[in-house]
Design an enzyme around this catalytic site. Structure first.
Site, PDB file in Angstrom:
ATOM      1  CG  ASP A 105      -1.819   1.078   1.352  1.00 16.94           C
ATOM      2  OD1 ASP A 105      -2.361   1.441   0.297  1.00 16.94           O
ATOM      3  OD2 ASP A 105      -2.028   1.600   2.453  1.00 16.94           O
ATOM      4  CG  ASP A 137      -2.527   2.138   6.252  1.00 18.51           C
ATOM      5  OD1 ASP A 137      -3.082   1.757   5.204  1.00 18.51           O
ATOM      6  OD2 ASP A 137      -2.149   3.298   6.448  1.00 18.51           O
ATOM      7  CG  ASP A 179      -4.904  -1.667   2.649  1.00 16.32           C
ATOM      8  OD1 ASP A 179      -5.125  -1.533   1.441  1.00 16.32           O
ATOM      9  OD2 ASP A 179      -4.377  -0.808   3.367  1.00 16.32           O
TER      10      ASP A 179
END
Lengths: 279, 1039
Positions: B391, B732, B736
């Site tokens: 990410d 986070d 996700d």
């Protein structure tokens, strides 16, 4: 795994076939002929080397041994006691007076066993002084005579059937041979019938004495013709009692360094056996 | 979030058209997975459910209807009684933790997992054998009962141990789920009350202010300048404004709903709770994550593979010799006992416990480096990882807007974007900078929360949005006390930012006593600001804004925008004192002051900068053969810029677009495969078939996915996994979490990470530092190598334990080693050494080799098994047999006399067995000798295991290269082995049940030549491997 399980049978079969022999690469069981050759050669050489090495180390190890006396005797500090002939079933003699087949083998065993004890056979042996240890320095070691007549009734001289046919079977009790064992005191093998009323025990030689002159033992190789001292036990059953059966317990007595009591070893200096005589 | 309202700051220059399109589609697209079909996912029904749930219509209802629907009153709220009723009906307002396997099931799994089942069979067979014996002969010995019980005990103890280890590592995590209890301000019984957020029920009226976390899904009833941070839900770092207006059909996009677990950044709002707990949007995404199956970890697969091999060998040898024994006319009962012996000898009872310990040691070591491992097996997974899907926000970047560049005096200056912000190196002597800094300071509404004087500037909490915060901190670092400066330059009027103006303006008195003029400062979207300017300040002097300077402005603007940065323009105007005297009253509604003809001062651009440790970490991953893919919800331009600055897209690689631009040809003409890098947006991804995606991932080494939804993240991960890659996902946000769960290893951020992400992850980076992943990779690879060594070490002696049985059955020697004695090796002397191997340092730079191939590089491969079993294991057997034969021979039984002695030897009624010297042995004396033989065989194996342990330190290098003393624990292992053996022989030699006896000292040394041979042989093996890499020897001898 689940994925593999789902694989169709044909496919996995084909895979196996390919594994066994793969025509494109010439692989047989996953290796080419050359590869197999190499690997076999490798293992041949490698294992040949290991075998040679093992043989060599064993040879070195055997060099530490002495032909006459084992290097260590610490595991048998005290002799066990055992009966002869060997009962068919563990330590139970069951004979039937009417059936000679039930004791024929015992008689044969005894005859064979006592053959060396025959007077003729032991005339080359030394006549040793009674009651003292017969210690020798070599290089020749002499064996002491054990005249078979010491066993009296059980010597087989008067009664070649050793009393079996009469329902009073002779059973020899012997102390295990141990190289260098020197009993102290006046060792004897003392046998008791558990049920005194059923049978009376006769012990030969008298009192089951084991003479010290038979000790120490110098080993199979040096001590040629050694005669192991034996004690014969003969239960004579009371003719009145219907059940001719007794349990005999023998143990070494009179010698402080010969143990006869050990929790784990039931045969250390003692033996218990059962005699049953049927009509 | 609605239509993405372009703020003053949102500036995308290059490829504008493309992005605009996306901007419109943005909201829809982001939830594509939630709303539209979940074709991709196997868990269809779950998504259907999700889809249905999202169809709430509360945002369409007016207040009256809402009151009716939820039986509440907007002014007085629910009654306490009603609330309690609802709480009882709906349950707590908290996300239910993912379903845990009941402890008892976990425990039982440990009891039957791995080799346990084999040992159970062994134990039961023992008892059955005793049962049969007992029924034949009431006085039969209890040996089999003991053996069975010992086996059962072994299984139970190792099971308990493994369970304890597992539980210990899970407990660390438990602390995570216990969060600081949240409070909510709720109106009940017409009173404002503060209650724990868990007790909220639908219909509750709650009040929210800036800084609060939204306690549930809320339909807003009234708002004042309310803006929320939806980044945990969407990955979008820009604040979203909230009002009570129904702005969009889709509940996810309408402005009048605020979502559970998002944060209110500023303003206040009152709202009605419409969903609580698992029924909230976040709750639904979290449950989507729990619906994604948990893949078996690579190490679990490897261990299973290994267990299958060993169990297969054990059972097949067992059955083979059972048949041999039966055909050799052994009793079936005896044959069964042999079978048990073979299994016990073959199964490394202690190994699985050792593996667990080794893994937890690594886990501990990683925890020290801020990598917290939730699932013990995940320790190794990072080591085999071949693709990391990362990410962007918060993982690669600092998740904090920071001033990156400035443009004034026709020059671009670079600002320090490191975490510390320590040194701002650009030239601050120019008069333009003085003006610019003043605008930055004054035209800013953000403020530090009071009472933070001792906190480093970069860590202070600020009230205000991200951009203003960045400007505030930037000016505070350079100028010092900003609040004081603002006080000296009193604000007399202000036009706050709004989306139609796209600028912010304020008018101040100046602290220059001689100059009584008012200063008007403005900042905003650069093109808007420039429109209003007539002059431009160069080197502190105002100059007319001509075509040249305008061009310079555009070039700079393009350049900064191209870096993915948010650009702001700044201008000012001194209001003439005659027109605007000190007493002048400004009216922002009538705008009684100039709104054009300003003086343009400069540009300033901001970015969420990459963490300083990331570029290095990415390079390390690269050299370790790991592909790093960026997956983000952010814009492609920003994503690409960050990717470039951290090295995910390396400096010299081009995307298809870059090539087209360079060659000046149309996109379609470019050969797709010429481009090493690719930037793919969610829109493009939507139109791709899985095959196309696979192809894309396989053919580009540097990939950035932008504008992706949670579902698409999942799709990308699945595609990577289809290519046999071991995929790590870092993230986070809640968005996700499904991907984190799906990944072979999910890595959540410990500080920025949401609970859902942490729950779904296998590993948590406590310091949010991507570089920790590199540590994890290193540790993972090391533990894999070391486990290989441990297993090789442990397997070796199994042959030395097995051979005696086989010889015993076929040749009829008195039994060389007993089952109990074998257990003492497996669970006694061998345990500490095999754990010690886990401390071994890497042999070479493990970070310079490719990740292992999941299906080709196995933990236990053919060379390892063959080398351990047929080379070293065989040597050990020979060595141990020499000791055994020596014992018997020196006591009176020469080797040749032992052959076929077994039956007589074991007969209880034979108490005058004659040895080679004419001595006679009772049964017990023989038994004692046999135990001495066990002890001798045991020490033989032990002594050679010392050598085995030393050689297992390395697989390729000479142990002198590795260093004999670098791993001190190995020596602890060696010494422990000797001490345990000494205790067993001399300390417990008198305990009969253990079958150990006191051994003459010299017998301990009989096997030493073989130990030396083992060591020399292995050094030769390693030497040839090093000399002839790739040779036949290397292929067959390197494990």
């Amino acid at each position: 795994m689940t994925k593999k399980d789902k694989k169709p049978f044909n496919e996995s079969l084909a895979e196996w076939k390919l594994f066994v022999y793969n025509p494109t690469t010439g692989e047989f069981l996953g290796r080419t002929a050359k590869s197999w050759g190499l690997i076999l050669l490798f293992y041949l050489v490698f294992y040949g080397f290991l075998a040679a090495l093992f043989t060599f180390t064993m040879w070195v190890m055997l060099q530490t041994l002495n032909d006459e006396v084992p290097k260590y005797r610490d595991q048998i500090p005290s002799p066990g006691l055992m009966v002869f002939p060997k009962p068919f079933t563990a330590l139970e003699y069951t004979i039937s007076m009417s059936d000679s087949g039930s004791y024929k083998a015992y008689i044969e065993d005894l005859t064979n066993f006592l053959r060396p004890y025959d007077l003729e056979e032991q005339k080359n042996l030394t006549v040793c002084p009674d009651g003292v240890l017969f210690e020798q320095k070599g290089p020749d070691y002499h064996a002491c005579q054990f005249p078979v007549h010491l066993l009296e009734e059980c010597s087989g001289v008067q009664d070649p059937d050793f009393g079996y046919s009469q329902g009073k079977p002779c059973i020899l009790v012997k102390m295990n041979r141990i190289i260098g064992l020197k009993p102290e005191g006046e060792p004897r093998i003392m046998c008791v019938a558990k049920d005194e009323s059923a049978a009376i025990l006769s012990t030969y030689p008298h009192d089951g004495v084991v003479d010290l002159k038979y000790f120490p033992y110098y080993g199979k190789k040096l001590h040629v013709g050694y005669l192991q001292p034996v004690v014969a036990v003969q239960p004579v059953f009371n003719s009145n009692s219907t059940k001719k059966e007794t349990t005999v317990e023998c143990k070494i007595d009179g010698s402080p360094n010969l143990k006869n009591q050990d929790d784990r070893d039931k045969f250390l200096g003692r033996v218990v056996f059962k005699v049953t005589v049927n009509a | 979030m609605g239509k993405k309202t372009p703020k003053i700051y949102s500036v995308e220059l290059s490829g504008t058209k493309d992005i605009e399109k996306k901007d419109q589609g943005d909201g829809k697209e982001k939830y594509r997975g939630l709303k539209s079909n979940g074709l991709e996912c196997k868990k269809n029904h779950q998504k259907e459910e999700l889809k249905k749930e999202v169809d709430l219509d509360d945002h369409k209802l007016n207040n009256k209807e809402l009151e009716n629907k939820y039986g509440t009153d907007i002014v007085t709220g629910l009654s306490s009684a009603r609330a309690a009723e609802l709480l009882a009906r709906d349950g707590d307002n908290s996300l239910s933790p993912p379903k845990e396997t009941p402890e008892i099931i976990k425990f039982l799994k440990q009891m039957v997992g791995g080799f346990s089942i084999l040992l159970w069979i062994g134990a039961v067979l023992c008892w059955i054998a005793y049962g049969i014996q007992y029924s034949n002969d009431k006085s039969s010995s209890l040996d089999n009962v003991y053996l069975g019980s010992v086996l059962a005990l072994v299984v139970i103890l190792t099971g308990c141990f493994a369970y304890y280890q597992e539980a210990k590592s899970t407990n660390i995590m438990a602390s995570f789920s216990k969060m600081i209890p949240k409070q909510a301000l709720v109106i009940r019984d017409a009173e404002k009350k503060i209650i724990p957020a868990e007790q909220l029920v639908v219909g509750d009226i709650v009040e929210i202010k800036g800084g609060d976390q939204i306690p549930a899904d809320i339909r807003l009833l009234s708002t004042q300048g309310c803006r929320v941070d939806n980044s945990s839900l969407t990955g979008e770092s820009e604040p979203q404004s909230r009002s009570c207006d129904f702005t969009h059909e889709n509940p996810l996009e309408t402005k009048n709903i605020a979502f559970y677990s998002t944060t209110c950044l500023e303003g206040t709002a009152t709202g009605m709770v419409i969903n609580t707990g698992d029924r909230t949007i976040i709750g639904q995404i979290a449950s989507l994550a729990s619906g994604v199956g948990n893949e078996k970890t690579p190490i679990a697969i490897e261990i299973e593979h290994f267990v299958h091999i060993v169990a297969g060998v054990a059972v097949s040898i067992g059955i083979l010799f059972f048949i041999i024994a039966v055909s050799m006319k052994y009793h079936v009962l005896d044959s069964i006992i042999f079978f048990i012996g073979i299994i016990v000898a073959n199964v490394p009872e202690g190994l699985l416990a050792t593996v667990t310990v080794a893994l937890s040691l690594t886990a501990k070591r990683m925890a020290k480096k801020n990598c917290l491992v939730k699932n013990l097996e995940a320790v190794e997974t990072l080591g085999s990882t071949s693709i990391i899907c990362s990410d962007k926000t918060g993982t690669l970047t600092q998740n904090r807007m920071t001033v990156a560049h400035l443009w004034f005096d026709n020059q671009i200056f670079m600002a320090d974007t490191s975490e510390e912000h320590s040194n701002q190196m650009f030239d601050q002597s120019s008069g333009t900078w003085a003006s610019l800094s003043r605008i930055i300071t004054l035209c800013n509404r953000a403020e530090f929360k009071p009472g933070q004087e001792n906190v480093p500037i970069m860590k202070r909490v600020v009230v205000g949005d991200a951009s203003e915060t960045a400007l505030l901190k930037f000016s505070e670092v350079i100028l010092g006390d900003v609040m004081e400066i603002r006080k000296r330059n009193r604000k007399v009027a202000e036009i706050p930012f709004n989306s139609t103006n796209k600028f912010q303006l304020s008018i101040h008195e100046t602290d220059d006593a001689s100059d009584k003029r008012f200063l008007l400062v403005m900042k905003g979207a650069p093109e808007r600001v420039l429109e209003k300017c007539r002059t431009i300040m160069i080197n502190g002097q105002e100059q007319p804004l001509d075509k040249n300077t305008a061009d310079a402005f555009h070039t700079a603007y393009m350049e900064l925008g191209g870096l993915g940065e948010r650009v702001l323009g700044f201008c000012h105007l001194y209001l003439p004192a005659d027109e605007f005297p000190e007493t002048y009253s400004f009216d922002i509604d009538t705008m009684n002051f100039p709104t054009s003809n300003f003086c343009f001062v400069g540009l300033l651009s901001m970015i969420d900068p990459p963490r300083s440790t990331v570029p290095d970490a990415v390079t390390k991953c690269r050299s370790a053969g790991i592909k790093v893919i960026m997956i983000t919800g952010d814009h492609p331009i920003t994503a690409k810029a960050i990717a470039k600055s951290v090295g995910i897209i390396s400096a010299n690689s081009e995307t298809v677009e870059d090539i087209a631009k360079r060659l000046n040809i149309a996109l379609e003409q470019v050969n797709k495969w010429d481009a090493k890098a690719a930037v793919v947006t969610g829109m493009e991804l939507k139109d791709m078939s899985p095959e196309q995606l696979d192809e894309l991932i396989a053919n580009h080494s540097e990939i950035v996915f932008a504008r992706t939804s949670p579902q698409q993240k999942l799709i990308i991960v699945e595609s990577c996994q289809r290519q046999d890659a071991v995929v790590a996902v870092t993230g986070d946000g809640v968005n996700d979490s499904p991907a984190l769960k799906k990944a072979d290893i999910g890595i959540a951020m410990g500080i920025a990470g949401s609970d859902a992400a942490k729950n779904a992850a296998d590993m948590v980076l406590l310091d949010d530092n991507f570089a920790s992943i590199v540590t994890g990779v290193e540790e993972g690879r090391l533990i894999f190598d070391n486990l290989k060594k441990t297993i090789a070490y442990t397997l070796t002696k199994n042959i030395a334990e097995l051979c005696p049985f086989l010889i015993y059955i076929t040749v009829g020697l008195p039994l060389p080693i007993g089952t109990i004695t074998i257990l003492f090796i497996d669970l006694g002397t061998d345990i500490i050494p095999s754990i010690a191997l886990a401390y071994e340092k890497a042999e070479s730079d493990i970070m310079n080799r490719k990740p292992r191939h999941k299906k080709k590089d196995r933990l236990v491969n053919k060379p390892l098994a063959l080398y351990s079993y047929l080379h070293i294991g065989l040597m050990q057997s020979l060595g141990a047999f020499v000791v055994y034969f020596a014992i018997y021979a020196q006591e009176g039984f020469t080797p040749n006399s032992l052959i076929n002695l077994r039956v007589e030897w074991e007969k209880d009624s034979i108490n005058d067995l004659e040895d080679n010297y004419g001595q006679e042995w009772t049964r017990y004396q023989r038994k004692y000798l046999e135990w001495t033989g066990y002890t001798a065989f045991f020490t033989g194996i032990m002594i050679q295991q010392l050598a085995d342990l030393l050689i297992r330190k390395t697989r390729r290098n000479s142990i002198f290269q590795q260093g004999l003393f670098r791993n001190k624990v190995i020596w602890v292992g060696l010494v422990s082995q000797i001490i345990i053996a000494l205790i067993l022989s001399y300390g417990l030699g008198s305990v009969t049940a253990l079958n150990f006896t006191m051994l003459r000292p010299q017998y301990w040394f009989v096997a030493v030549p073989y130990a030396i041979l083992i060591w020399v042989y292995d050094e030769i093996r390693k030497l040839f491997i090093r000399l002839y890499p790739g040779s036949w020897w290397d292929k067959n001898m390197y494990y």
